[in-house]
Every structure is written in C-alpha cells, then in structure tokens.
Design an enzyme around this catalytic site. Structure first.
Site, mmCIF file in Angstrom:
data_model
loop_
_atom_site.group_PDB
_atom_site.id
_atom_site.type_symbol
_atom_site.label_atom_id
_atom_site.label_comp_id
_atom_site.label_asym_id
_atom_site.label_seq_id
_atom_site.Cartn_x
_atom_site.Cartn_y
_atom_site.Cartn_z
ATOM 1 N N HIS A 54 1.022 -1.252 -0.078
ATOM 2 C CA HIS A 54 0.065 0.087 -0.014
ATOM 3 C C HIS A 54 0.940 1.246 0.003
ATOM 4 O O HIS A 54 2.046 1.359 0.363
ATOM 5 C CB HIS A 54 -1.001 0.124 1.222
ATOM 6 C CG HIS A 54 -2.002 -0.959 1.268
ATOM 7 N ND1 HIS A 54 -3.065 -0.871 1.928
ATOM 8 C CD2 HIS A 54 -2.239 -2.232 0.590
ATOM 9 C CE1 HIS A 54 -3.986 -1.735 1.933
ATOM 10 N NE2 HIS A 54 -3.387 -2.749 0.918
ATOM 11 N N GLU A 56 0.927 3.953 1.747
ATOM 12 C CA GLU A 56 1.253 4.449 3.063
ATOM 13 C C GLU A 56 2.509 3.538 3.623
ATOM 14 O O GLU A 56 3.164 4.244 4.229
ATOM 15 C CB GLU A 56 0.062 4.454 3.995
ATOM 16 C CG GLU A 56 -1.010 5.029 4.147
ATOM 17 C CD GLU A 56 -2.128 4.377 2.979
ATOM 18 O OE1 GLU A 56 -3.572 4.565 3.409
ATOM 19 O OE2 GLU A 56 -1.764 3.356 2.190
ATOM 20 N N CYS A 84 -6.713 2.009 5.450
ATOM 21 C CA CYS A 84 -7.243 0.703 6.001
ATOM 22 C C CYS A 84 -6.575 0.300 7.338
ATOM 23 O O CYS A 84 -5.927 1.160 7.816
ATOM 24 C CB CYS A 84 -6.866 -0.434 4.815
ATOM 25 S SG CYS A 84 -5.099 -0.944 5.077
ATOM 26 N N CYS A 87 -2.766 -0.062 7.483
ATOM 27 C CA CYS A 87 -1.963 1.055 7.198
ATOM 28 C C CYS A 87 -2.223 2.037 8.501
ATOM 29 O O CYS A 87 -1.121 2.728 9.092
ATOM 30 C CB CYS A 87 -2.507 1.909 5.943
ATOM 31 S SG CYS A 87 -1.899 0.968 4.603
#
Length: 176
Positions: A54, A56, A84, A87
């Site tokens: 991801h 992040e 999410c 993260c």
C-alpha cells in the site's frame, strides 16, 4: 495554496502514477517537522503481488530509511484515501504525529468510516484530519474504478468488488 493542499497534490501525483500502472490510484507522502518530504509511496499490490504493498507502507518505509529510525515522531503523513486497518496500524506503530487524508473509504476506512482505530489507546496519539482535497482524491479513484469496470465487463469478481462501495459525500464510488 496552503501547505496541506500542496502535500496532498504531491500524493495525488503519486496516485496518478499508480493508476497509470493499473494499480488503485492511492498515493502518500511523509513530511518531516521542517516540511521536507522524506517518504513517498503509491499502491503496488498488482505489480508486487503483495497484499501489503500500500502507498502508506511504502512511504513510511522510505521515511524510516531516510531518518535511519523506525520512529517518525514529528512527521506527518498525507494520503489520498482514508487508511485501511493495516495502514492505520503502521501509522500508529511508526509514531507519526499527524495524518491527513483525502477521500473517505466506506469499505475499509479506519479513521471513522468503518472503524476509528485512532480512538483506541495505543500509547501513541496521532492527530487525524480528513477531507483534504477530498473531491480530487475521490475523483481519481472513481474514474479508475469506472474504467476498470468497463474493461472487466463480465468478470463477476471485479464487478462484485467494485459494487461494494457507495458514493457518499467525501468518498469515492467503485460501482460506476
């Protein structure tokens, strides 16, 4: 342009890069206390075939490398989509002081849309601010999923995944 818009625009450029590579267009930047960008990330899940790739996570890892420390106290994270749970946990565990996000995510958002992980007592307090350039952040995601749906007509797995999200104020619409 204020500083929050400036950093979110940097994250949006990374999101656009992700989208052009067939990834969900999410981008993130980590900014130190002096305003220097020390971490950049974009989604790479399809490219790396990794559930943890991801934006992040990538930005946090680069910032840790730049600082030579896992502690990112004094830093801020700007991300185009509400984080999410994974993260959000990485933000807490890296001790980032401030989180700024763009569009809300009604499916996995962990800053209040589904759950607010930051309200729990983890011994670290992160200030969370949403809706930074929310319309622009939501638009790039909505456009991506609209085009993906056109491309994947007849693929029930994509259509059912895409239709889970509703278009609400400050969020994006995967179902178009």
């Amino acid at each position: 342009m204020n500083e929050h818009d400036y950093y979110m625009k940097l994250a949006l450029s990374l999101a656009a890069e992700a989208g052009s590579c067939g990834e969900a267009p999410v981008g993130a930047v980590v900014v130190d206390s002096n305003g220097a960008v020390i971490g950049r990330g974009r989604n790479r899940r399809e490219e790396t075939r990794s559930a943890t790739a991801h934006a992040e996570i990538e930005a946090i890892e680069e910032a840790c490398e730049v600082l030579g420390d896992w502690r990112l106290s004094g830093c801020s994270l700007y991300v185009t989509l509400e984080p999410c749970p994974m993260c959000a946990g990485a933000v807490i565990m890296s001790r980032i002081d401030k989180l700024y996000y763009g569009a809300r995510d009604e499916v996995t958002g962990s800053c209040g849309s589904v759950i607010n992980i930051f309200m729990e007592s983890y011994g670290q307090s992160t200030k969370v601010t949403g809706d930074i350039l929310a319309d622009e952040c939501g638009a790039i995601l909505t456009k991506f999923f609209k085009e993906l749906r056109k491309t994947c007509q007849g693929d029930d797995s994509i259509v059912s995944q895409a239709s889970r999200c509703q278009n609400q104020s400050g969020s994006f619409d995967r179902s178009l």
